[in-house]
Design a protein around this motif. Sequence first.
Motif, PDB file in Angstrom:
ATOM      1  N   LYS A   1      60.098  66.862 -45.707  1.00  0.00           N
ATOM      2  CA  LYS A   1      59.727  67.094 -47.124  1.00  0.00           C
ATOM      3  C   LYS A   1      60.037  68.631 -47.733  1.00  0.00           C
ATOM      4  CE  LYS A   1      56.721  63.522 -47.715  1.00  0.00           C
ATOM      5  NZ  LYS A   1      56.657  62.691 -48.953  1.00  0.00           N
ATOM      6  N   GLN A   2      60.507  68.449 -48.662  1.00  0.00           N
ATOM      7  CA  GLN A   2      60.867  69.794 -49.454  1.00  0.00           C
ATOM      8  C   GLN A   2      59.417  70.405 -49.927  1.00  0.00           C
ATOM      9  OE1 GLN A   2      63.772  71.268 -50.076  1.00  0.00           O
ATOM     10  NE2 GLN A   2      64.917  69.901 -48.952  1.00  0.00           N
ATOM     11  N   ASN A   3      59.334  71.742 -49.600  1.00  0.00           N
ATOM     12  CA  ASN A   3      58.274  72.406 -50.036  1.00  0.00           C
ATOM     13  C   ASN A   3      58.181  72.189 -51.427  1.00  0.00           C
ATOM     14  OD1 ASN A   3      56.089  74.176 -50.656  1.00  0.00           O
ATOM     15  ND2 ASN A   3      57.001  75.866 -49.375  1.00  0.00           N
ATOM     16  N   GLU A   4      56.978  71.667 -51.981  1.00  0.00           N
ATOM     17  CA  GLU A   4      56.945  71.406 -53.476  1.00  0.00           C
ATOM     18  C   GLU A   4      56.611  72.853 -54.260  1.00  0.00           C
ATOM     19  OE1 GLU A   4      53.674  68.573 -53.961  1.00  0.00           O
ATOM     20  OE2 GLU A   4      54.952  66.988 -52.521  1.00  0.00           O
ATOM     21  N   ASN A   5      56.111  73.666 -53.499  1.00  0.00           N
ATOM     22  CA  ASN A   5      55.856  74.917 -54.330  1.00  0.00           C
ATOM     23  C   ASN A   5      57.242  75.997 -54.227  1.00  0.00           C
ATOM     24  OD1 ASN A   5      53.354  74.116 -54.613  1.00  0.00           O
ATOM     25  ND2 ASN A   5      52.694  74.943 -52.764  1.00  0.00           N
ATOM     26  N   ALA A   6      58.110  75.408 -53.506  1.00  0.00           N
ATOM     27  CA  ALA A   6      59.213  76.596 -53.355  1.00  0.00           C
ATOM     28  C   ALA A   6      59.967  76.813 -54.946  1.00  0.00           C
ATOM     29  CB  ALA A   6      60.360  75.720 -52.479  1.00  0.00           C
ATOM     30  N   MET A   7      60.231  77.973 -54.981  1.00  0.00           N
ATOM     31  CA  MET A   7      61.044  78.449 -56.265  1.00  0.00           C
ATOM     32  C   MET A   7      62.427  79.261 -55.914  1.00  0.00           C
ATOM     33  SD  MET A   7      57.881  80.424 -58.091  1.00  0.00           S
ATOM     34  CE  MET A   7      58.435  80.993 -59.561  1.00  0.00           C
ATOM     35  N   GLU A   8      63.061  79.147 -57.026  1.00  0.00           N
ATOM     36  CA  GLU A   8      64.401  79.923 -56.880  1.00  0.00           C
ATOM     37  C   GLU A   8      64.142  81.159 -57.383  1.00  0.00           C
ATOM     38  OE1 GLU A   8      67.126  78.772 -55.605  1.00  0.00           O
ATOM     39  OE2 GLU A   8      66.274  76.881 -55.102  1.00  0.00           O
ATOM     40  N   PHE A   9      65.228  82.177 -56.989  1.00  0.00           N
ATOM     41  CA  PHE A   9      64.938  83.762 -57.542  1.00  0.00           C
ATOM     42  C   PHE A   9      65.080  83.809 -59.092  1.00  0.00           C
ATOM     43  CE2 PHE A   9      66.494  87.879 -58.309  1.00  0.00           C
ATOM     44  CZ  PHE A   9      65.400  88.549 -57.506  1.00  0.00           C
ATOM     45  N   ALA A  10      65.955  82.830 -59.786  1.00  0.00           N
ATOM     46  CA  ALA A  10      66.235  82.667 -61.122  1.00  0.00           C
ATOM     47  C   ALA A  10      64.748  82.443 -61.950  1.00  0.00           C
ATOM     48  CB  ALA A  10      67.429  82.040 -61.517  1.00  0.00           C
ATOM     49  N   ASP A  11      63.971  81.392 -61.314  1.00  0.00           N
ATOM     50  CA  ASP A  11      62.806  81.215 -61.789  1.00  0.00           C
ATOM     51  C   ASP A  11      61.606  82.215 -61.797  1.00  0.00           C
ATOM     52  OD1 ASP A  11      64.031  78.635 -62.123  1.00  0.00           O
ATOM     53  OD2 ASP A  11      62.968  77.764 -60.302  1.00  0.00           O
TER      54      ASP A  11
ATOM     55  N   TYR B   1      55.347  96.306 -55.212  1.00  0.00           N
ATOM     56  CA  TYR B   1      56.541  96.138 -54.515  1.00  0.00           C
ATOM     57  C   TYR B   1      57.676  95.864 -55.301  1.00  0.00           C
ATOM     58  CZ  TYR B   1      53.560  96.241 -50.397  1.00  0.00           C
ATOM     59  OH  TYR B   1      52.757  96.507 -49.126  1.00  0.00           O
ATOM     60  N   VAL B   2      58.853  96.385 -55.024  1.00  0.00           N
ATOM     61  CA  VAL B   2      60.007  96.072 -55.777  1.00  0.00           C
ATOM     62  C   VAL B   2      61.049  95.448 -54.479  1.00  0.00           C
ATOM     63  CG1 VAL B   2      62.232  96.793 -56.807  1.00  0.00           C
ATOM     64  CG2 VAL B   2      59.644  97.838 -57.386  1.00  0.00           C
ATOM     65  N   LEU B   3      61.155  94.331 -54.755  1.00  0.00           N
ATOM     66  CA  LEU B   3      62.040  93.766 -53.740  1.00  0.00           C
ATOM     67  C   LEU B   3      63.613  93.088 -54.343  1.00  0.00           C
ATOM     68  CD1 LEU B   3      59.150  91.345 -52.316  1.00  0.00           C
ATOM     69  CD2 LEU B   3      60.189  93.449 -51.215  1.00  0.00           C
ATOM     70  N   LYS B   4      64.482  93.430 -53.933  1.00  0.00           N
ATOM     71  CA  LYS B   4      65.751  93.108 -54.011  1.00  0.00           C
ATOM     72  C   LYS B   4      66.043  91.656 -53.817  1.00  0.00           C
ATOM     73  CE  LYS B   4      67.555  97.748 -54.024  1.00  0.00           C
ATOM     74  NZ  LYS B   4      68.582  98.668 -53.574  1.00  0.00           N
ATOM     75  N   LYS B   5      66.874  90.838 -54.577  1.00  0.00           N
ATOM     76  CA  LYS B   5      67.373  89.528 -54.191  1.00  0.00           C
ATOM     77  C   LYS B   5      67.828  89.487 -52.998  1.00  0.00           C
ATOM     78  CE  LYS B   5      69.968  85.949 -56.294  1.00  0.00           C
ATOM     79  NZ  LYS B   5      70.911  85.401 -57.151  1.00  0.00           N
ATOM     80  N   GLU B   6      68.704  90.163 -52.105  1.00  0.00           N
ATOM     81  CA  GLU B   6      69.103  90.268 -50.903  1.00  0.00           C
ATOM     82  C   GLU B   6      67.984  89.982 -49.706  1.00  0.00           C
ATOM     83  OE1 GLU B   6      70.125  92.866 -53.173  1.00  0.00           O
ATOM     84  OE2 GLU B   6      71.678  91.431 -54.080  1.00  0.00           O
ATOM     85  N   GLN B   7      66.685  90.944 -50.068  1.00  0.00           N
ATOM     86  CA  GLN B   7      65.727  90.891 -49.337  1.00  0.00           C
ATOM     87  C   GLN B   7      64.932  89.768 -49.011  1.00  0.00           C
ATOM     88  OE1 GLN B   7      64.281  94.592 -51.241  1.00  0.00           O
ATOM     89  NE2 GLN B   7      63.856  95.396 -49.165  1.00  0.00           N
ATOM     90  N   ILE B   8      64.958  89.011 -50.079  1.00  0.00           N
ATOM     91  CA  ILE B   8      64.251  87.560 -50.236  1.00  0.00           C
ATOM     92  C   ILE B   8      64.519  86.508 -49.582  1.00  0.00           C
ATOM     93  CG2 ILE B   8      62.809  86.246 -51.604  1.00  0.00           C
ATOM     94  CD1 ILE B   8      62.911  88.510 -53.599  1.00  0.00           C
ATOM     95  N   LEU B   9      63.827  85.888 -48.526  1.00  0.00           N
ATOM     96  CA  LEU B   9      64.476  84.748 -47.914  1.00  0.00           C
ATOM     97  C   LEU B   9      63.830  83.221 -48.403  1.00  0.00           C
ATOM     98  CD1 LEU B   9      63.739  85.295 -43.953  1.00  0.00           C
ATOM     99  CD2 LEU B   9      66.060  85.104 -45.330  1.00  0.00           C
ATOM    100  N   LYS B  10      62.552  83.373 -48.966  1.00  0.00           N
ATOM    101  CA  LYS B  10      61.561  82.361 -49.439  1.00  0.00           C
ATOM    102  C   LYS B  10      60.739  82.920 -50.567  1.00  0.00           C
ATOM    103  CE  LYS B  10      58.880  80.280 -46.842  1.00  0.00           C
ATOM    104  NZ  LYS B  10      58.207  79.471 -45.553  1.00  0.00           N
ATOM    105  N   ILE B  11      60.557  81.968 -51.519  1.00  0.00           N
ATOM    106  CA  ILE B  11      59.593  82.112 -52.650  1.00  0.00           C
ATOM    107  C   ILE B  11      58.749  81.026 -52.750  1.00  0.00           C
ATOM    108  CG2 ILE B  11      59.069  83.090 -55.158  1.00  0.00           C
ATOM    109  CD1 ILE B  11      62.179  84.046 -54.793  1.00  0.00           C
ATOM    110  N   GLU B  12      57.499  81.203 -52.835  1.00  0.00           N
ATOM    111  CA  GLU B  12      56.804  79.760 -53.112  1.00  0.00           C
ATOM    112  C   GLU B  12      55.552  80.456 -54.274  1.00  0.00           C
ATOM    113  OE1 GLU B  12      54.662  79.029 -49.394  1.00  0.00           O
ATOM    114  OE2 GLU B  12      56.682  77.934 -48.668  1.00  0.00           O
ATOM    115  N   SER B  13      55.183  79.419 -55.163  1.00  0.00           N
ATOM    116  CA  SER B  13      54.131  79.488 -55.919  1.00  0.00           C
ATOM    117  C   SER B  13      52.909  79.007 -55.268  1.00  0.00           C
ATOM    118  CB  SER B  13      54.582  78.749 -57.275  1.00  0.00           C
ATOM    119  OG  SER B  13      54.341  77.516 -56.941  1.00  0.00           O
ATOM    120  N   ARG B  14      51.917  79.881 -55.729  1.00  0.00           N
ATOM    121  CA  ARG B  14      50.791  79.822 -55.032  1.00  0.00           C
ATOM    122  C   ARG B  14      49.537  79.262 -56.263  1.00  0.00           C
ATOM    123  NH1 ARG B  14      48.592  85.005 -51.911  1.00  0.00           N
ATOM    124  NH2 ARG B  14      46.972  83.702 -51.919  1.00  0.00           N
TER     125      ARG B  14
END
Length: 149
Positions: free
Chosen positions: A82-92, A136-149
């Motif tokens: 299953k795809q994580n339903e809470n997953a987000m893209e960096f652009a979002d 925290y300031v996180l650059k796009k290159e530092q991020i592996l996964k983003i999930e909404s909570r």
Amino acid sequence: MQRKHVLAALLGGVLALDVFAQTLDEDEARIEELMNAPATVRSVAPAPAASATVDDSINETPIAAAVVAPAQSADDEWLAPKQNENAMEFADLAHSIGARVSIVTTNEREHHGVVTSADAKQVTIEVRRKGGNASYVLKKEQILKIESR
């Protein structure tokens, strides 16, 4: 009373020594006789030869049932993860200011907080800490996964 037991034990020991002495002398004479006797060869029947046939039936693996791949059907969704339903893209993230997110970085650290700003290159999240809030300031290159909570 104890003297009687001691005397009985001594008397029994003396009598026993007399009996053992005769037995030891007889044993010594028997040993000498056996050592001086000529060697006799006894014939021993050879052991029966082991059969040359080997039973390989225990090495065979019985097949209980043949395995056949199931035919594909329309509802094979359970086969794929299953795809994580809470997953987000960096652009979002730019559209999610004020939303609670969990971000996993390339060094495997998890940050749970609120998005305060985001653009095409970086995101700022506010994380609650023991002494207050931290940003925290996180650059796009530092991020592996983003999930909404």
